[in-house]
Scaffold this motif. Structure first.
Motif, short mmCIF file in Angstrom:
data_model
loop_
_atom_site.label_atom_id
_atom_site.label_comp_id
_atom_site.label_asym_id
_atom_site.label_seq_id
_atom_site.Cartn_x
_atom_site.Cartn_y
_atom_site.Cartn_z
N GLY A 30 44.75 16.31 50.61
CA GLY A 30 45.29 17.20 50.09
C GLY A 30 44.36 18.53 49.48
O GLY A 30 44.69 19.49 49.04
N THR A 31 43.01 18.36 49.43
CA THR A 31 42.09 19.09 48.71
C THR A 31 41.05 19.44 49.57
O THR A 31 40.70 18.82 50.64
N LEU A 32 40.14 20.51 48.97
CA LEU A 32 38.94 20.54 49.75
C LEU A 32 37.93 21.08 48.52
O LEU A 32 38.14 21.91 47.58
N PHE A 33 36.76 20.53 48.84
CA PHE A 33 35.58 20.91 47.64
C PHE A 33 35.69 20.18 46.42
O PHE A 33 35.42 20.38 45.43
N SER A 34 36.52 18.95 46.41
CA SER A 34 36.81 18.20 45.33
C SER A 34 35.66 17.58 44.97
O SER A 34 34.58 17.16 45.83
N GLY A 35 35.23 17.43 43.58
CA GLY A 35 33.74 16.92 43.10
C GLY A 35 32.68 17.92 43.18
O GLY A 35 31.52 17.33 43.28
N ALA A 36 32.87 19.09 43.44
CA ALA A 36 31.85 19.84 43.90
C ALA A 36 30.75 20.07 42.74
O ALA A 36 29.64 20.32 42.55
N GLU A 37 31.25 19.83 41.45
CA GLU A 37 30.68 19.80 40.15
C GLU A 37 29.45 18.78 40.33
O GLU A 37 28.46 18.78 39.52
N GLN A 38 30.04 17.67 41.15
CA GLN A 38 28.77 16.51 40.98
C GLN A 38 27.41 17.13 41.75
O GLN A 38 26.38 16.65 41.29
N LEU A 39 27.66 17.82 42.46
CA LEU A 39 26.33 18.57 43.49
C LEU A 39 25.92 19.83 42.75
O LEU A 39 24.84 19.95 42.71
N LEU A 40 26.82 20.83 42.41
CA LEU A 40 26.46 22.03 42.00
C LEU A 40 26.52 22.36 40.48
O LEU A 40 26.05 23.36 40.20
N GLY A 41 26.97 21.55 39.87
CA GLY A 41 26.88 21.84 38.24
C GLY A 41 28.31 22.20 37.83
O GLY A 41 29.41 22.30 38.68
N SER A 42 28.55 21.95 36.62
CA SER A 42 29.83 22.25 36.00
C SER A 42 30.84 23.36 36.39
O SER A 42 31.75 23.44 36.60
N TRP A 43 30.03 24.56 36.75
CA TRP A 43 30.77 25.69 37.31
C TRP A 43 31.49 25.63 38.41
O TRP A 43 32.52 26.49 38.67
N SER A 101 43.56 23.02 46.59
CA SER A 101 44.67 22.09 46.59
C SER A 101 45.63 22.79 47.54
O SER A 101 46.06 23.69 47.53
N PHE A 102 45.70 21.94 48.91
CA PHE A 102 46.63 22.32 49.71
C PHE A 102 48.04 21.88 49.59
O PHE A 102 49.22 22.41 49.96
N TYR A 103 48.15 20.65 48.93
CA TYR A 103 49.47 19.99 48.81
C TYR A 103 49.17 19.00 47.64
O TYR A 103 48.02 18.23 47.57
N LEU A 104 50.30 18.66 46.97
CA LEU A 104 50.22 17.89 45.63
C LEU A 104 50.93 16.29 46.32
O LEU A 104 51.94 16.51 46.98
N THR A 105 50.37 15.20 45.91
CA THR A 105 50.87 13.94 46.39
C THR A 105 50.49 12.96 45.34
O THR A 105 49.30 13.06 44.84
N ASP A 106 51.29 12.05 45.07
CA ASP A 106 50.82 10.80 44.23
C ASP A 106 50.20 9.83 44.96
O ASP A 106 49.57 8.79 44.46
N ALA A 107 50.51 9.89 46.58
CA ALA A 107 49.95 8.81 47.17
C ALA A 107 48.91 9.37 48.25
O ALA A 107 49.49 10.05 49.15
N LYS A 108 47.82 9.02 48.54
CA LYS A 108 47.01 9.39 49.24
C LYS A 108 47.30 8.89 50.74
O LYS A 108 47.53 7.89 50.80
N PHE A 109 46.78 9.63 51.74
CA PHE A 109 46.78 9.08 53.11
C PHE A 109 45.59 8.43 53.40
O PHE A 109 44.45 8.68 53.83
N LEU A 110 45.72 7.13 53.09
CA LEU A 110 44.39 6.18 53.03
C LEU A 110 43.82 5.96 54.44
O LEU A 110 42.63 5.76 54.35
#
Length: 233
Positions: free
Chosen positions: A157-170, A177-186
């Motif tokens: 339910g997200t997009l660009f998660s972990g972008a800081e790993q490639l582009l820096g902390s900013w 976030s498109f929706y919140l869930t405790d269980a990911k769609f594996l």
């Protein structure tokens, strides 16, 4: 083999002979790593740089490489570029380097790269070979990013998660976030979901190509009919 025109090289790399959608090469890292957009972008950029560098290098020394041992020499040249890219990622994008893991050094064995060195760079001059490497890399990166984006949106339910790993902390603020869930769609996150998503992308490409071919055929028929009418008149 003579050099082909730049328009054909660009079209082949991005669409007509895309390494992931048409050649179906390099699928192991593509299916394993493309669980998020940023992972796909990171591996795609690394592959692009190796493709461009190896294609350009092979084209420069192609006349001096003995034909019988050309493949081992190509692999050694590719490995040198992969080592450099791996060291740069280790230095500047360490978290992403850890996330992509073994698939960075395994770029050496990516069939798309050795295939372009053998099929194109060893038979063409520097600039067409460099352009071919860039366009093939961009085509591969585009498929990786598309797959990663789709799987990330459906799976967690997200997009660009972990972008800081490639582009820096900013870049941590780029996450959507498109929706919140405790269980990911594996299913979407794991490789089986990647197989299904890649199959859908290939099917969409084939449908677009078929419709384009039908329209071109219809235009040709209309032109022939118009020509016959003018001739008869």
């Amino acid at each position: 083999m003579s050099d082909i025109d730049n328009k054909t090289i660009i079209k082949n790399g991005l669409w007509d002979n895309n390494p992931a959608l048409v050649q179906l090469l390099g699928l192991c890292p593509l299916l394993a790593v493309s669980n998020t957009f940023i992972n796909g972008l990171g591996l795609g950029l690394a592959t692009l740089l190796v493709l461009a560098g190896s294609n350009a290098s092979v084209s420069l020394v192609r006349h001096y490489i003995p034909k019988d041992i050309r493949i081992p020499i190509f692999v050694m040249m590719i490995a040198s570029f992969v080592t450099n890219i791996g060291l740069l990622m280790n230095a500047y994008t360490y978290d992403l380097y850890l996330t992509l893991g073994i698939f960075i050094p395994l770029i050496v064995t990516n069939c798309a790269i050795i295939g372009r060195a053998e099929a194109f760079a060893s038979k063409n001059s520097f600039f067409p070979s460099l352009l071919d490497g860039i366009m093939q890399g961009l085509g591969f990166t585009a498929v990786l990013c598309t797959l990663g984006g789709l799987r990330e949106m459906i799976g967690q339910g997200t997009l660009f998660s972990g972008a800081e790993q490639l582009l820096g902390s900013w870049a941590s603020h780029l996450e959507i976030s498109f929706y919140l869930t405790d269980a990911k769609f594996l299913f979407a996150i794991l490789p089986p979901g990647a197989f299904v998503a890649l199959g859908i992308l290939i099917a969409i490409k084939n449908i677009i190509d078929s419709r384009a071919a039908e329209k071109a055929k219809q235009r040709t028929n209309n032109q022939n009919i118009s020509g016959d009418i003018i001739t008869n008149e």
